[in-house]
Scaffold this active site. Structure first.
Site, PDB file in Angstrom:
ATOM      1  N   GLU A   1       0.532  -1.504   0.492  1.00 22.88           N
ATOM      2  CA  GLU A   1       0.211   0.344   0.127  1.00 22.88           C
ATOM      3  C   GLU A   1       0.786   1.227  -0.066  1.00 22.88           C
ATOM      4  O   GLU A   1       2.062   1.162   0.519  1.00 22.88           O
ATOM      5  CB  GLU A   1      -0.777  -0.130   1.184  1.00 22.88           C
ATOM      6  CG  GLU A   1      -2.483   1.230   1.700  1.00 22.88           C
ATOM      7  CD  GLU A   1      -2.653   1.380   2.705  1.00 22.88           C
ATOM      8  OE1 GLU A   1      -3.343   2.100   2.888  1.00 22.88           O
ATOM      9  OE2 GLU A   1      -1.898   0.457   3.528  1.00 22.88           O
TER      10      GLU A   1
ATOM     11  N   LYS B   1      -9.796   1.293  -3.155  1.00 24.82           N
ATOM     12  CA  LYS B   1      -9.902   0.473  -2.377  1.00 24.82           C
ATOM     13  C   LYS B   1     -11.121   0.960  -1.885  1.00 24.82           C
ATOM     14  O   LYS B   1     -12.006   2.243  -1.748  1.00 24.82           O
ATOM     15  CB  LYS B   1      -9.344   1.406  -0.959  1.00 24.82           C
ATOM     16  CG  LYS B   1      -9.461   1.217  -0.402  1.00 24.82           C
ATOM     17  CD  LYS B   1      -8.245   1.597   1.365  1.00 24.82           C
ATOM     18  CE  LYS B   1      -8.275   0.138   2.938  1.00 24.82           C
ATOM     19  NZ  LYS B   1      -7.291   0.924   3.798  1.00 24.82           N
TER      20      LYS B   1
ATOM     21  N   CYS C   1      -5.097  -3.061   2.343  1.00 26.01           N
ATOM     22  CA  CYS C   1      -5.049  -3.373   4.066  1.00 26.01           C
ATOM     23  C   CYS C   1      -6.366  -3.750   4.916  1.00 26.01           C
ATOM     24  O   CYS C   1      -6.431  -4.684   5.096  1.00 26.01           O
ATOM     25  CB  CYS C   1      -4.700  -1.873   4.480  1.00 26.01           C
ATOM     26  SG  CYS C   1      -4.281  -1.426   6.335  1.00 26.01           S
TER      27      CYS C   1
END
Length: 519
Positions: A265, A327, A377
């Site tokens: 990330e 995301k 994440c």
């Protein structure tokens, strides 16, 4: 009216000082089980829940709610204390305010368990046949509420402590919340007496012997190289350190000899216009490198502009074909500002704090015969959202890829906790999980939830390994992909119904008895 409770019963229902100590102590102690998942650590949450069921059954509804709140606040607070580091050390929030913020979060999230325990004490009937499902149903609804409402925060959900326990066999059937509910049922059964203890022991032994059935088949093996950039969080956005960071990432990407290379990330921690200024042609050079046949890469990078907004994204190239994933499930305060909390963000100094959301189910990244599904994440906490990618079996991922940066939380238990969360996702969906992180845990997890390769945390390195893709759908992937968590919400209510029906019948019986002049 019912006759007053005997003095001994009233004394038993009153909370004692030791209860107010034991409840938070047992809640905090189970934090160990989310890190040390082997060697019997998984028994700690079951033992704590058994004590809570036993004591809540003997307390008033208000007392049971207080015990549930204390237990839950200590459980969440001890399990996520490392949020203090991101708020204070990296966010610039004054230490006392950071402590208060973490404590308030734990208290707020413990409200669900407090309500569940109060309801359990109110509606319990004194029969294991009704009280055990009532406790399990309340526990399940409390965990679902914490994991879903207000964007959800399911970190240290009770099922994660069972990733190496017999209850893990239930993962491909019922998911992490289902595991937690069954664990709560076994704990409540054990609290009801020796007969219940024997039943719980037999169930656990049976699950340990049977294990989870296999619902998937191999789609072949893939060589992978997973980067661990090892950039300290205080240097990640440091202008002076950025040229070295960019050079290291590019070097590791080019040098990795694997069919799929993954960088974590925000491995490239610059917005497009910033990157073009600091390192012109950087992305074009990477794209050109991965145009060669048999080479593919996924790299975490923020994208967007002031007009269209910014996204926390993963870009990729496979045989020269570009790919992008944005995301979807954003972190409150870290990646978006909840309504009414702009003042709180103003107290901190965290960059990249307000992103736009991507779609829930985005296309997979095709690498040869494999379909890789990225998640960024925190997203791997939401198995029901990952399951949405399995609605069409022909396009379902054959492997999962998590890119993370939890350098925000330092060298803490957040690293092994997050690894165990990924392992649970692998068990639910029976897919390997490739983890590329900044500071750890960079690892390959197979479809059985077993870590087959891992780098030492907090150091720069490249993990070279192989992963076996899988095809086929688990029951969890089928029902969660189609209906989300609604089946579990319904199950929680259904579990509570016998006690509610019995309670209503008892009240009606008492009213009839009173009208007939019963004492």
């Amino acid at each position: 009216m019912a006759p007053p409770a005997p003095r001994a019963d009233r004394a038993l229902r009153a909370l004692q000082p030791r209860d107010l100590v034991l409840a938070p102590a047992l809640g905090a102690l189970q934090t160990l089980a989310f890190v040390y998942t082997r060697a019997g650590g998984w028994l700690l949450p079951l033992a704590g829940a058994a004590w809570l069921a036993w004591r809540a059954a003997r307390a008033s509804p208000a007392g049971a709610a207080l015990l549930g709140g204390l237990y839950g606040a200590a459980w969440i607070g001890a399990g996520t204390w490392w949020l203090y580091i991101s708020l204070h050390r990296y966010g610039g929030l004054a230490a006392p305010l950071a402590v208060v913020a973490v404590a308030l979060l734990a208290l707020a999230l413990s409200t669900y368990l407090a309500l569940a325990m109060g309801a359990f004490a109110h509606w319990r009937q004194g029969w294991a046949a009704t009280d055990v499902p009532l406790f399990a149903g309340g526990w399940l609804l409390a965990e679902l509420a914490r994991g879903v409402w207000f964007t959800g925060f399911p970190w240290v959900a009770s099922g994660y402590a069972q990733v190496d326990a017999p209850l893990a066999a239930l993962a491909p059937w019922a998911g992490v919340y289902g595991i937690g509910a069954v664990g709560a049922a076994l704990a409540a059964a054990a609290a009801s007496g020796w007969r219940g203890v024997a039943v719980a022991a037999v169930v656990l032994a049976g699950l340990a012997v049977l294990g989870p059935p296999s619902f998937t088949t191999s789609t072949g093996r893939l060589s992978v190289a997973l980067l661990q950039t090892g950039v300290a969080q205080e240097r990640k956005f440091d202008v002076d350190a950025l040229p070295r960071t960019l050079a290291d990432v590019a070097q590791d990407l080019r040098a990795a000899d694997a069919a799929l290379v993954v960088a974590p990330e925000t491995a490239v921690p610059l917005l497009p216009e910033q990157l073009d200024t600091l390192a012109p042609g950087y992305r074009d050079a990477l794209a050109a490198h991965f145009e060669r046949p048999g080479r593919a890469a996924l790299v975490g990078v923020p994208l967007g502009d002031p007009v269209r907004g910014y996204t926390n994204s993963v870009i990729g190239w496979s045989d020269g074909v570009p790919y992008r994933y944005d995301k979807h499930h954003l972190v409150p305060f870290g990646e978006f500002v909840p309504t009414g909390f702009r003042w709180f963000i103003a107290l901190m100094d965290i960059p990249l704090g307000d992103f736009a959301r991507g779609a829930v189910a985005q296309p997979s990244f095709v690498v040869g015969a494999q379909r890789a599904a990225p998640n960024v994440c925190y997203e791997d906490l939401f198995g029901e959202e990952l399951a949405r990618r399995f609605v069409d079996p022909a396009r379902a991922p054959t492997l999962l890829v998590n890119v993370s940066n939890i350098g925000w939380f330092g060298d803490t238990w957040a690293i092994p906790q997050h690894l165990n969360i990924s392992r649970l996702r692998s068990l639910e969906l029976q897919r390997p999980m490739l983890r590329s992180t900044n500071t750890g845990a960079t690892a390959v997890v197979d479809h059985r939830g077993v870590v087959t390769a891992q780098l030492k945390p907090l150091e720069r390195g490249v993990l070279r390994a192989e992963a076996e893709g899988r095809d086929g759908l688990t029951p969890f992937a089928r029902w969660a992909g189609a209906a989300g968590l609604w089946p579990l919400w319904i199950a929680g209510v259904v579990l509570a119904l016998p006690a509610l029906v019995a309670s209503r019948a008892r009240r009606r019986s008492g009213q009839r008895g009173g009208s007939q002049g019963a004492p």
